[in-house]
Design an enzyme around this catalytic site. Structure first.
Site, mmCIF file in Angstrom:
data_model
loop_
_atom_site.group_PDB
_atom_site.id
_atom_site.type_symbol
_atom_site.label_atom_id
_atom_site.label_comp_id
_atom_site.label_asym_id
_atom_site.label_seq_id
_atom_site.Cartn_x
_atom_site.Cartn_y
_atom_site.Cartn_z
ATOM 1 N N ALA A 1 0.844 -1.190 0.000
ATOM 2 C CA ALA A 1 0.000 0.000 0.000
ATOM 3 C C ALA A 1 0.885 1.246 0.000
ATOM 4 O O ALA A 1 2.081 1.191 0.299
ATOM 5 C CB ALA A 1 -0.913 -0.007 1.224
ATOM 6 N N GLU B 1 -2.238 -9.003 -1.246
ATOM 7 C CA GLU B 1 -3.690 -9.125 -1.106
ATOM 8 C C GLU B 1 -4.391 -9.005 -2.455
ATOM 9 O O GLU B 1 -5.346 -9.726 -2.741
ATOM 10 C CB GLU B 1 -4.210 -8.072 -0.132
ATOM 11 N N GLY C 1 -0.449 -4.986 0.521
ATOM 12 C CA GLY C 1 -1.626 -4.834 -0.325
ATOM 13 C C GLY C 1 -1.446 -5.448 -1.696
ATOM 14 O O GLY C 1 -2.412 -5.909 -2.317
ATOM 15 N N GLU D 1 3.432 -5.942 7.179
ATOM 16 C CA GLU D 1 2.715 -4.916 7.942
ATOM 17 C C GLU D 1 3.069 -4.893 9.426
ATOM 18 O O GLU D 1 3.104 -3.831 10.055
ATOM 19 C CB GLU D 1 1.195 -5.108 7.795
#
Length: 256
Positions: free
Chosen positions: A64, A110, A107, A130
């Site tokens: 992200a 994901e 992300g 993370e």
């Protein structure tokens, strides 16, 4: 017009290429919105039968956009509801294949896990770092990885925040195929072309039944499977497929 992705089609395959190379395709919220909107567009386009998601040689997506989150608070996140866009990916009915070169982290991992199939380069790296930032996956990472490899292994990888090799990811059932880096796109397109020749409604209902198997009881899952099986006997492609088999010729599926 899109700002952070390239979009094009090859025959019946719709392609979304992540395009923020300066930040290794880090996923900003605007970029996720573009990806989800394009997925929905391809899903409603009868000319497209399969969707491919890819990055570039260095990264599928490195995570992200951290700078975007630096000023966030629990309240701003609650009001913004940034993961609502991610939830819309599960509504896509057509097959989605991820082509992963380089890194798929946070992300980015994901996003790949939201796809139905994953083809990866031999030197690709996956992971959820993370925890090292004082947070955790938020777009479904804990759920997807646990369903793929089981509770204990998922906890190990997410707790430690270490990177997983493509070989390890395949061993634990997280990805489908490993190829040389220069062959990732070719292998992905080969699978996409195979799927594009098959009856679209069958693919759609198979996807629904297989995804539901993770959440339904065995009996509920079998009931859904049978419902979808019966529904396919209302399609022209079912008639064509069985007639072609009888006549010993290749079928011509039209998605009807």
């Amino acid at each position: 017009m899109t700002k952070h992705i390239h979009v094009y089609s090859v025959e019946e395959i719709g392609i979304i290429q992540l395009n923020r190379p300066a930040v290794l395709n880090a996923l900003s919220r605007e970029m996720v919105d573009e990806i989800v909107a394009q997925l929905a567009s391809f899903d409603s386009d009868d000319r497209v039968r399969v969707i491919v998601m890819k990055g570039n040689e260095r990264a599928f997506a490195a995570g992200a956009d951290i700078e975007e989150m630096l000023e966030d608070t629990s309240l701003t996140l609650e009001m913004l509801n940034p993961f609502a866009a991610w939830d819309r990916i599960s509504l896509i009915k057509k097959p989605i294949i991820a082509a992963v070169n380089g890194m798929a982290l946070g992300g980015g991992f994901e996003l790949a896990l939201h796809c139905d199939l994953i083809v990866a380069a031999e030197d690709a790296k996956f992971g959820f770092p993370e925890v090292k930032l004082g947070v955790m996956p938020g777009a479904g990472g804990t759920q997807f990885l646990t369903r793929a490899m089981g509770r204990r292994k998922a906890l190990e990888w997410i707790w430690l925040g270490e990177m997983m090799t493509a070989k390890e990811a395949k061993k634990f059932g997280v990805i489908n195929r490993i190829v040389a880096p220069e062959l990732v796109e070719e292998e992905t397109m080969l699978i996409a072309k195979q799927l594009a020749k098959l009856p679209p409604v069958s693919l759609r209902l198979i996807k629904e039944a297989v995804h539901a198997a993770e959440d339904l009881s065995m009996q509920e899952g079998k009931q859904l499977e049978r419902k979808n099986f019966y529904l396919l006997f209302s399609t022209e492609d079912q008639t064509e497929g069985m007639q072609a088999f009888k006549e010993k010729r290749p079928p011509n599926f039209k998605g009807k």
